[in-house]
Structures are given as C-alpha cells and as structure tokens.
Design an enzyme around this catalytic site. Structure first.
Site, PDB file in Angstrom:
ATOM      1  N   GLY A 244       0.801  -1.355   0.135  1.00  0.00           N
ATOM      2  CA  GLY A 244       0.052   0.148   0.035  1.00  0.00           C
ATOM      3  C   GLY A 244       0.532   1.518  -0.032  1.00  0.00           C
ATOM      4  N   GLU A 279       4.182  -6.656   1.691  1.00  0.00           N
ATOM      5  CA  GLU A 279       3.493  -6.984   0.375  1.00  0.00           C
ATOM      6  C   GLU A 279       3.472  -5.952  -0.457  1.00  0.00           C
ATOM      7  OE1 GLU A 279      -0.390  -8.789   1.100  1.00  0.00           O
ATOM      8  OE2 GLU A 279       0.384 -10.462   2.096  1.00  0.00           O
ATOM      9  N   PRO A 280       4.411  -5.011  -0.694  1.00  0.00           N
ATOM     10  CA  PRO A 280       4.323  -3.942  -1.639  1.00  0.00           C
ATOM     11  C   PRO A 280       4.225  -4.339  -3.027  1.00  0.00           C
ATOM     12  CG  PRO A 280       6.703  -4.329  -0.841  1.00  0.00           C
ATOM     13  CD  PRO A 280       5.826  -5.417  -0.427  1.00  0.00           C
ATOM     14  N   GLY A 281       3.661  -3.707  -3.768  1.00  0.00           N
ATOM     15  CA  GLY A 281       3.195  -3.809  -5.225  1.00  0.00           C
ATOM     16  C   GLY A 281       3.662  -2.460  -6.054  1.00  0.00           C
ATOM     17  N   CYS A 350     -13.110   4.474 -28.568  1.00  0.00           N
ATOM     18  CA  CYS A 350     -14.240   5.309 -28.723  1.00  0.00           C
ATOM     19  C   CYS A 350     -15.075   5.589 -27.614  1.00  0.00           C
ATOM     20  CB  CYS A 350     -15.106   4.555 -29.832  1.00  0.00           C
ATOM     21  SG  CYS A 350     -14.230   4.556 -31.614  1.00  0.00           S
ATOM     22  N   GLU A 351     -14.639   6.147 -26.783  1.00  0.00           N
ATOM     23  CA  GLU A 351     -15.247   6.792 -25.353  1.00  0.00           C
ATOM     24  C   GLU A 351     -14.395   7.889 -24.974  1.00  0.00           C
ATOM     25  OE1 GLU A 351     -15.157   4.644 -21.525  1.00  0.00           O
ATOM     26  OE2 GLU A 351     -15.374   2.949 -22.916  1.00  0.00           O
TER      27      GLU A 351
END
Ligand SMILES: *Cc1c(COP(=O)(O)O)cnc(C)c1O
Length: 427
Positions: A244, A279-281, A350-351
């Site tokens: 986090g 648990e770092p991502g 296309c949005e």
C-alpha cells in the site's frame, strides 16, 4: 523537465533515455505503444525498502498484481523478493519467474477450491484466508490432499486509508478480511478444523498511501489483537502487514517516508515475537516504468487542443478508472522556455473516458512526436486489455545499454487464435 522520480530515466543530449538506451531506438525497434521498465528503477525501489528496514527482520513479498511481467518479477526475485499472489495464474507466474514456493503468499477474497489445491500442492509459504467459508473450503481441500495448510487470517481493521475509494480496502464496509470483532471466533474455528495450521495474521488497508498514519493506526490495532489472541492460546508467529505504500505521481507530491513507515512497524508490532511480512506492489515498480506513445494527430478544436496519441485506455486504464494523474513528457527535450499550451491528451478508443490528461500545459508537440507517460510501471500493463481490438501493449526491459522485448505485441492472427466459429455459422 530533467527532474524524474527515479534513477533510470533522463535526457541525454536532448533525447529521453532509459538508462543507456534512447527511447527513440526502442520505438523504432518495437513500435508504440510500449511500456519501458528499467532495472535501475526496480533496483532503486527495492533498495528503498532494504535501507529503511536494515536491522529489522522483514520478508518482502512483491505483490505481482502491480506488474506481473516475468522479467520484472525475476528482477525483483533476484534482489530477494518473495511473491504475494491473488490468483493461481499469479502463483504460476511467480514460480515461473523463479520465486520459490516457500516465499509465496496467496491473498484474495475469492479463491476457488482448485486454486487452494494448487497452492497446497505447490507448497507455498502461506494462504491468507479472508472469510469463514474460505476456512471451511480450505480445510476440506487440505484433508483431501493430506497437506496441512499454513494460514494467516486477514483481519479488516476498520481503518480508513484515506486513498481513492476504489483502492481503500480496510474499512468495515469493504469486502476484505474478517471483521475485527469476529477475529477470535475465526481463529477458534480455524483451530478446530482439520488440515489448518493457523500461524499468522494479516491486514492490507489499501493502496497509494502517501502518509504513514493510517498504517500506524491499523498496525497498532492489529498488535492489540495479536496480544489478545496469543493470550487465548492462538499460536501466532507471523504477521503480514500487506502493501500500500504510495508513490508520488506529481512532482509536487512528497514521497512517503520509508523510515517513518519502518518505525511505525517496529513500534507497533516489533515486540510481538512475530516474523513480519510486507506485500508492496506499486512502490516497487511504478516509478521504474513509463508508457511510450507516439502522437498521431494534433487537433485544434473550437475550445481546446487535443493531442491524439497511439496509446489508449486499454493500455493504461488508471486515468479512466481512478482519475489518476500521470506526468507526460516529450521524448525530444523541449527547448528551455518553450511556450506551454494547454491540451487534452487522448487515445483513439471510442469513448470520452479515453482521456489521459485534461488541459495539461504542454510544450509544442507535432504529429509523429514521441511522448512518455511517467510512473506507469504499476497497474499499467498488468491492467491492459484488447478493447477496441487493439493488440495487447508490448513491454521492454532495459539494463544498462541493453534492452529486450519482455512481452511482444501480439499479431492480428495471434489475437484470433482463442476464438472459434460455431458449426452453424461456418460456410
Ligand atoms: C493489492 C495488494 C497489495 C499491493 O498493494 P500496493 O498498493 O500495490 O502496494 C498487497 N497485498 C494485497 C492483499 C493486495 O490486495
């Protein structure tokens, strides 16, 4: 324009480089859009943890979901990372990239019995259980296989991580973990069920936290719970504090204080006699990557200028999904004092959601010019799709003056190989 968030990207003679490689050379060889990661950036991010936790015994399990490219995983594994996985696919990637099973933690609210069986058979370090039904399911699978399951129970500490709503995970109304108040019951149940070895406790309160106070609050609450559980006879020897830690996406954002984070951990859970896992991502991979794209058109509308680039929301969904902000810089360094004009930077999908930046002050950009979205190494390629039948984005890893395509762009033919025409529609 020379201030980049990590070592790894810099201008050399007016041309943006990844370590010793000109991004123009990568674009020429691999095409665009392409993610470019640097070994130097990954290593620097790893070192930030290693330095802050020097003298504290922690195991760092890289959360693969942030970037699950095999070469990225292997680079971190080589530095000493274990893996935090949230699906059997990620578990197999971690193993394929060389992370030993004994350094893999399996998290997630909805593991299937097949996934639990695969994890037990592989002999992974720990399964983080998030509900009572999962305890029952895992017990049944463990008994059937005759393998005891080393588990931690994920607790929802009811702490607001003060981050974006979609990535806030530790409030009582979020779907994650077992309520604080029911923790005792959950451990009693785990101890009574066959095949389960409850030896740990886990939390993960959210992503992109720039302040350490919510961590301190959550870890403090957890420490109190650990003392109670231990006193009531639960043999806890491991504590998993999740990931986090955020990264600055804007140059004016202060980077989180790793030493304050390490102190918060030492001061809250340091004396519990438990081995700590992190648990770092994002914080390990975000700054080490950029998304390289080429400008297709510069369109001057009635009210604003649009830079239409060949990357789109299917390649980098964070702006569309989380209102995320990425720094955008030209690969050819703008002249000092070049005039800035506000422009919307958009992709071809296309949005209207396919907008990377609105009213962004940009130096002059011409069709054909290369641009780079910075701090794109996390939740970029990992969340990419083929929406609008756009090929999956390519990925390149740089080390020194070498680069290698670590995920090639599929051909159109590749993209059709999973599809079949039913008999009644065949000619
Ligand atoms: C997403 C996640 C992580 C990693 O979060 P980052 O914000 O990328 O560090 C760690 N643990 C669990 C359980 C997760 O779901």
């Amino acid at each position: 324009m020379t201030c980049f968030p990590v070592p790894g990207f810099h201008y050399v003679q007016g041309r943006l480089h990844a370590e010793g490689v000109a991004l123009e050379a990568i674009a020429a060889a691999v095409g665009t859009p392409t993610y470019v990661y640097t070994t130097e950036g990954l290593t620097a991010a790893w070192r930030a943890y290693a330095d802050a936790f020097a003298g504290q015994d922690v195991d760092i399990c890289y959360a693969l979901k942030a970037n699950s490219n095999l070469a990225v995983i292997r680079t971190l594994a080589t530095l000493g990372a274990g893996g935090d996985v949230v699906s059997v696919g990620e578990m197999r990637r971690a193993l394929a990239a060389g992370i030993p099973a004994g350094k893999i933690v399996f998290s997630g609210v909805g593991k299937t019995k097949a996934e639990l069986a695969a994890a037990l058979t592989a002999g992974i370090h720990q399964i983080n259980v998030e509900s009572l039904p999962e305890l029952d399911a895992l017990s049944a699978v463990a008994v059937e296989l005759g393998i005891d399951a080393p588990i931690a129970i994920r607790i929802n500490p009811d702490v607001d991580a003060e981050t974006h709503g979609k990535i806030n995970t530790g409030r009582k109304e979020d779907k994650f973990g077992i309520d604080f108040a029911h923790a005792g019951e959950a451990y009693a149940r785990a101890l009574s069920l066959p095949g389960l070895k409850p030896l740990g406790i886990a939390v993960h309160i959210g992503s992109q936290l720039l302040k350490t106070t919510p961590f301190r609050r959550a870890f403090g609450k957890l420490a109190g719970l650990v003392r109670e559980l231990k006193a009531s006879g639960v043999p806890l020897s491991r504590i998993d504090l999740g990931g986090g830690l955020g990264v600055p996406y804007k140059s004016e954002d202060a980077a989180p204080d790793y030493h304050a984070y390490a102190r918060a951990i030492a001061e809250t859970v340091g004396d519990l006699g438990c081995r700590v896992t992190l648990e770092p991502g994002r914080s390990l991979v975000a700054a080490a990557g950029l998304l390289l794209t080429r400008t297709i058109f510069v369109k001057d509308g009635l009210h604003r200028r649009f830079l239409i680039v060949d990357a789109a929301m299917n390649d980098l969904v964070r702006p569309a999904m989380y209102e995320a902000w990425h720094s955008v810089v030209p690969v050819a360094e703008p002249a000092a004092g070049a005039p800035l004009t506000e422009a919307d930077i958009v992709g071809p999908v296309c949005e209207t959601g396919d907008t990377f930046a609105r009213l962004r002050p940009m130096p002059p950009v011409a069709p054909g010019d290369l641009l780079a979205f910075l701090t794109a190494g996390a939740y970029g390629a990992a969340m990419s799709s083929t929406y609008n039948s756009r090929p999956l984005v390519a990925e390149v890893l740089v080390s020194g003056d070498r680069f290698e395509t670590v995920r090639r762009r599929p051909s159109f033919e590749d993209s059709l190989t999973l599809e079949a025409m039913p008999d009644w529609l065949s000619p």
